[in-house]
Scaffold this active site. Sequence first.
Site, PDB file in Angstrom:
ATOM      1  N   GLU A   8       0.800  -1.280   0.029  1.00  0.00           N
ATOM      2  CA  GLU A   8      -0.159   0.025  -0.059  1.00  0.00           C
ATOM      3  C   GLU A   8       0.729   1.116  -0.107  1.00  0.00           C
ATOM      4  OE1 GLU A   8      -3.787   1.779   2.618  1.00  0.00           O
ATOM      5  OE2 GLU A   8      -3.617  -0.467   2.262  1.00  0.00           O
ATOM      6  N   ASP A 104      -2.868  -3.085   3.186  1.00  0.00           N
ATOM      7  CA  ASP A 104      -3.394  -3.333   4.559  1.00  0.00           C
ATOM      8  C   ASP A 104      -4.402  -4.155   4.831  1.00  0.00           C
ATOM      9  OD1 ASP A 104      -1.686  -1.269   5.445  1.00  0.00           O
ATOM     10  OD2 ASP A 104      -3.257   0.225   5.871  1.00  0.00           O
ATOM     11  N   TYR A 304      -1.246  -4.351  14.110  1.00  0.00           N
ATOM     12  CA  TYR A 304      -2.087  -3.867  13.117  1.00  0.00           C
ATOM     13  C   TYR A 304      -2.961  -2.863  14.111  1.00  0.00           C
ATOM     14  CZ  TYR A 304      -5.071  -2.938   9.309  1.00  0.00           C
ATOM     15  OH  TYR A 304      -5.888  -1.804   8.328  1.00  0.00           O
TER      16      TYR A 304
END
Length: 684
Positions: A8, A104, A304
């Site tokens: 990303e 992501d 995360y």
Amino acid sequence: MKTLVIAEKPSVAESLARVLQATQKSRHYYSGGDYIVTWSLGHLLTLKMPEDYKSEWQEWSLDTLPLLPDKMQIKPLPKTRAQLKAIGELAKRQDIGSAVIATDAGREGELVARWILDYLHFDKPVKRLWISSQTDKAVRDGFAHLRPSKDYDDLYAAAQARATADWLVGLNVTRALTVKYNDSLSAGRVQTPTLGLVAAQAEKISHFVPETYYTLSLQTKHGEAQLNGNPHLALAAAQQQRKQLQADSYQIMTVKEKSKHQKAPLPYDLTELQKDANQRYQFSAKKTLSLLQTLYERYKVVTYPRTDSKYLTSDLQATMTERLAAVSRYEPLAKPLAGKKAPVIQKQVFNDAKVTDHYGLIPTEQMPQPELFSNDEKKIYDMILGRFIGLFLPDYIETQFTYQLSGDFVLKQTQVIQAGFKLDLATTTVIPLKSGTQLKGNVALNKQLTQAPKPLSEANLLVQMEKKGLGTPATRAEIIEKLVNSGLMERVGTHLAVTPKGQQLLKLVNPRLTTPDLTAKWEQQLEQIAQGKLQKRDFIQQIRQATTDLVKEVKRSSADYKDFNLTMKVCPTCGAKLREKSTRNGVLLVCSNQNCDYYRRRDPKVTNHRCPQCHKKMVMLSGEKGDYFKCTHCNITEKVGDVKSKKRMNKGEERRLLQKVNQDDEPGESALAQALKAAMGKQD
């Protein structure tokens, strides 16, 4: 054959390439024996603008509303077209046999990569990397367990549905309000009910009338005893009851003893971390997410960020000792625990059923380097670490003694038996009182005033948004920032307030859009799409009908609107009045005619150009012959030389763009924001 890996952001691509031994770097990708690793820059594509579907939709007019394309289409973003072209060339290479989506691991990340692959008509096998931390170990394990991309088709459908809903509702209602009331009035599927929450709290405060009341308490050497039920009394009643209750001594009638156990709190999810960081350090939700993203991507020391779960999966039990050892050199409290390989005591944290896409925020196995952290990064890391260490510590235990006294007074005492995870508390010793003991005391008359509700802080608003189902952990910070940047909401000290413009907006739109119920329903349906329980087309049809109804109501409305930012200055291009608009670069004077793109600075721009006489910075002004520099101290003027336009970004501009992308909290600017900015022709 090689595998094309799409990350990303450039920073993530660099980390993946190192682990995958793709060490040959070029401008747009890294290459190695088995892998080519490239990146998006957030979103490389966006939903098309209204004028891309029909030329007559370019003009802002009530007659063309609602805008309902038969099929939503995407197009490249101008600033990142070069990167998209590079990925397209890589995808066509004969030695590329498959692709891996490594964006992501969430709804928006799925959209970033799928739009790229769809636009390029990529027809080779595609797999998905789904990891919750960026450590080398996690990356290697993730690539060893890649899953087919079709396993995430429902997540992609939910992301498409979200983007479409925001475009249809936000763009149509915003355009209808803007045209009808001749002001930039931004409404949206999530942001408008969020604004409504702040306004509703302010209304409670405005209608609050303080009242005086009285309570009675008994002052003893063992503490303050409250009248049973702690009744709120009028002055006369309180004075009379005080006379009746006053005595030489009071007898303990009954004694109750209760042991209370409190377990350590679970790890943070994103929303709770943002709430606590706002209360503790006054960090905005956006700032907390940005700091957390750096800890995750750059330093790889936390898992995360955009998680909505506080629980951990059962397979993580085997990794907890290693994680504890990694932080033991950083956190003194962890060192003795790591030395004896302490097990997790708070076993309730392991619950697979309560983990959705990602588990709670905990440290990774990566050893932290605190000398690299900024002060603010350290604060966020310490908060996550504190919750993590608490999982290895025993319960907090206290004994509560409750004494029922004559006169209907209740006295309470607390003895700390075990501090447990509350390390800052010491154990205390209380000598329990016995039934029948006589206590001397004085009955006090306490005058008190009812307290008004407090304005919503950012922490309170985040809690309300989560409770009402508005947005997701990944989007709530950005929603708050959009409301502030659009002039509908403002930060006043430590709390939030709706501006006069925002108050009017809430009166102009349908009440269904100002309360959370409808939006929460839509958010639940998006989750159902992600779970394969609802078809995307059924949701979109519902959104199209709601959009039509909302626009019709704006058209029929006879409500009045006052533009508080309108000035008496006149646009030199079309003659309309100029409106003040606050931006990151100062206040602009923008033409109030939505079809005119004239704007200028309200105040002179201070430049880095120095006065040749006093060497102080000069301001830039505009005159009949163009822009010129002026020294406000010496009144010396200099003409600004013509600046040739650059078709290509220079290295400095490219570096700034990459830095911005790597620090962005969201994968990219939303389709709605792009559409509005382009359609209105107003640049901050």
